[in-house]
Design a protein around this motif. Sequence first.
Motif, short mmCIF file in Angstrom:
data_model
loop_
_atom_site.label_atom_id
_atom_site.label_comp_id
_atom_site.label_asym_id
_atom_site.label_seq_id
_atom_site.Cartn_x
_atom_site.Cartn_y
_atom_site.Cartn_z
N LEU A 160 60.64 -34.26 31.67
CA LEU A 160 61.41 -35.46 31.08
C LEU A 160 62.39 -35.22 29.89
O LEU A 160 63.43 -35.70 29.84
CB LEU A 160 60.29 -36.46 30.26
N ALA A 161 62.45 -34.02 29.41
CA ALA A 161 63.38 -33.71 28.29
C ALA A 161 64.53 -33.71 28.75
O ALA A 161 65.52 -33.77 27.76
CB ALA A 161 62.74 -32.26 27.69
N ALA A 162 65.02 -33.34 29.76
CA ALA A 162 66.46 -33.20 30.36
C ALA A 162 66.72 -34.58 30.91
O ALA A 162 68.03 -34.55 31.60
CB ALA A 162 66.44 -32.16 31.48
N LEU A 163 66.11 -35.58 30.89
CA LEU A 163 66.43 -36.83 31.49
C LEU A 163 67.62 -37.58 30.58
O LEU A 163 67.44 -37.67 29.48
CB LEU A 163 65.58 -37.81 31.68
N PRO A 164 68.51 -37.81 31.05
CA PRO A 164 69.50 -38.61 30.46
C PRO A 164 68.96 -39.90 29.98
O PRO A 164 68.06 -40.75 30.84
CB PRO A 164 70.91 -39.16 31.42
N GLY A 165 69.29 -40.22 28.60
CA GLY A 165 68.79 -41.52 28.20
C GLY A 165 67.42 -41.30 27.51
O GLY A 165 66.81 -42.28 27.09
N MET A 166 66.95 -40.35 27.70
CA MET A 166 65.42 -39.87 26.89
C MET A 166 65.88 -39.03 25.69
O MET A 166 66.40 -38.01 25.67
CB MET A 166 64.83 -38.94 27.95
N ASP A 167 65.44 -39.82 24.51
CA ASP A 167 65.74 -39.45 23.32
C ASP A 167 64.93 -38.30 22.56
O ASP A 167 65.07 -37.77 21.61
CB ASP A 167 66.05 -40.32 22.19
N GLY A 168 63.51 -38.38 22.94
CA GLY A 168 62.48 -37.36 22.56
C GLY A 168 61.19 -37.93 22.97
O GLY A 168 60.75 -38.63 23.49
#
Length: 628
Positions: free
Chosen positions: A230-238
Motif C-alpha cells: 500500500l505504501a506505493a499507492l498514489p493517494g495513500m499518505d501513510g
Amino acid sequence: MKKLGVLATLLLSAVTSHAQKVKTTFQIAEKWRPEYDVRADVVMLYGMDSTFHDRLTSWKQQGYGIQFMTGIAWGNYQDYFSGKFDGKTHWEESQTDINGHVIGHGRDVPYIVPTESYITYMKSRVKKAIDEGVTAIYLEEPEFWARGGYSEPFKKEWQKFYGFPWMAQDKSPEATYLSSKLKYQLYFNALKEVFLYVSEYSHKKVKCYVPTHSLLNYAAWQIVSPEASLAALPGMDGYIAQVWTGTSREPVYFNGVKKERVFENAFMEYGTLYSMIAPTHKDVYFLTDPIEDRPRSWDDYKRNYQATFTAQLMYPNVDHYEVMPWPNRIYLGKFKVENTDSLQHISSAYATQMQVMVNTLNDMPKSTNKVSGTPGIGVLLGNSIMFQRFPTHKDYEDPQLSNFYGMVMPLLKRGIPVQTVHMENLGFPDALANIKVLIMSYSDMKPYSQKVHQQLAAWVNKGGKLIYIGRDNDPFQEVKEWWNSNGLTYKAPSEDLFRRLKDKVVIVRKDPKELVLAPDQDSDYVALVKISYGKGWQTKNNFILDRGPYKIVSVLDENTDKTPVSIKGKMIDLFDPELPVINEKIINPGEQAFLYTIPAATTPKVLCAAARITNGYYGPYLTTDFSP
C-alpha cells in the motif's frame, strides 16, 4: 526528595494550543464529553451514520480538527447488507469458512469480500465525510481471514483474477497460496479505488491513511492484508501502526519456551510498520492503548502498556502518535482489579500516569540518536509471510511464526536492535541504506518476483553481507510460481538467488524455527552473524535511547547478564503518577523506564503534567528548585 508541585506545573510556561498542529490524534465514535477529552491535536471520528453531523459539531466546538475513520473490511453497514443502499441484499458477500459459517466482527457485522458494489458503497461513505469537511480519511484494517475464501463472490473473483475455476484452499499448498494472494489483491484494489475517489472528489485536499496491524500480527492471527504494497499507492499518505498490548502479547518461542514477550514483540511490530513506510517518506503514526479489547486486570493493562509505550518510543524518526483508541472505554469502563473478581473504574493513579505519558507525545521530538546496540542488522520480510499460515500441509508446521522469530529473538534478546526490511520496498534507494548484514529465509515466505533477487544481488555486490537460513523443504516451495514457470525450473526460489550471488552468500541449512523451538540451539547462529558483521559487534541486556530531554530504557530478561541498569542524574520518573524528582533510577531485567532529564539550568517551563497546558503564563517571581 521533592516533587514537582502541581501549582508550579500549571504556571510555569506557555505551550501552543493543541489545535495549531497535527502531531497527536485519537479515535472515538461518541459525542464530545469532558470525561474523555484527552486534548490531542485532532480527533478521528469513527463511523458514518445519521448522528455523524451532531457528533462532528460537538468536537468542532471544542476546537478540534475533524478526521474520519471507518473499517474497510467490516463495519455497521447494515444498510448495505439489507438492501437499503442499492435495492439488493449483500449478505452473501460475507467471508465464509469451509463449513459455510460467516466470519464476523460482531453481531450482523460480517467481514466482507470487497466486490465492485461494496467498493461503490464505501465511496458513498467517504463522500459524506468529505461533504462534512473532514481533513483526512482513515480506512482501517483491510482484513481477509486466511480461513475464509469459500463464498460464491470469492469464487467469482477467483475466476476473474486467475482465469480458471476456483480451487478449495484446503486441497493443496498451491490452492492455499493462490487463495491468500487473491485476498491480498482484493483489498489492495479496493483501497486503490477508494483512495483515487477521495483524491478526485476532494480535489486532493483530503488525505488518506490506512490504520493496520503489523504484518507480523496479521500473519500470527492468520489474516491476509495488502500491508507493505500500500505504501506505493498514489493517494495513500501513510499508516497508523495499530500495535498494542493485545497484539504484542501474542506468545512467541525463544530458547524452547513459548510465552508472552510484550516489549520484544512490540519492538518488532513497530519496526515492521516503520520499515513498510520509511523508504517512501510518507507518514506513520504509532498507536498504543492503555487497555485492550480482551478483559484483563488494571495492573496487567498498566504493566504491558508501559512495555508497548517504551517500544514505540525506540523509533526516533517517528514523532506522530495515535495516543489511544476509544478514550470513553478507558475512562468510563470498568475492569478487574488484580487477583479479584471486582470491577472498578480506572484509578486516579493510573489515569494520571496515563495522561502524563500521553502529554509527552505532544512534545516528543524526532532525534538523530540511535537505540544503543549493534546497528545495521536486518531481517528480510515480505507480504507472503501471510500466505502460508492456513491450513497446514504435509505436516509442515511453523508454530507462532517461529521461522521469523528464530532469526530475530536470538539477536534481540542479546540487546541487538534488529530491523526489518520489506522486500516490496527494495526498489527504494533507502531500503538497505543502513543495513550491513541482512538475514533471510524462504521457509516462512516467498519472493513475489525475480526483482527481489536482482535488488539483493546489487546490494551484495556493493558490499552487503547476506545470510540465508532455511532447508527449503516446506510444501509451499512447490507452488506454481515464477521460479518454476515460463521456462524456469527451480525447485526452490532460493536457487535463483544463489545463482546470482555465487559465493557471496552464507547458507545455513536449518529452518530458523529450529533455533528457538528447543533450548540452547542459537549460539552457532549468533556466532555466524557476529563473524559476518565484523568490527563493532556488541551484545548486552538493554536498549537505551535519548530523545531530547527524554530517556527511554528497556532491560531484557532471559539474558545471561542479569545486571540491572542504573541511570543517574536529576530526572523525573514519568511512569510514577507523583512525578518525583530523583537522582537515580534502577531498572531490573524485564522492566522499562521513561525519564525526563532535567538540565542544570532552565528557564521556567512545564516539564511534564497530566494536564495539557495552553495559553500558559509565568511571572517574574516564580522560581524552580529541583534540589533533593
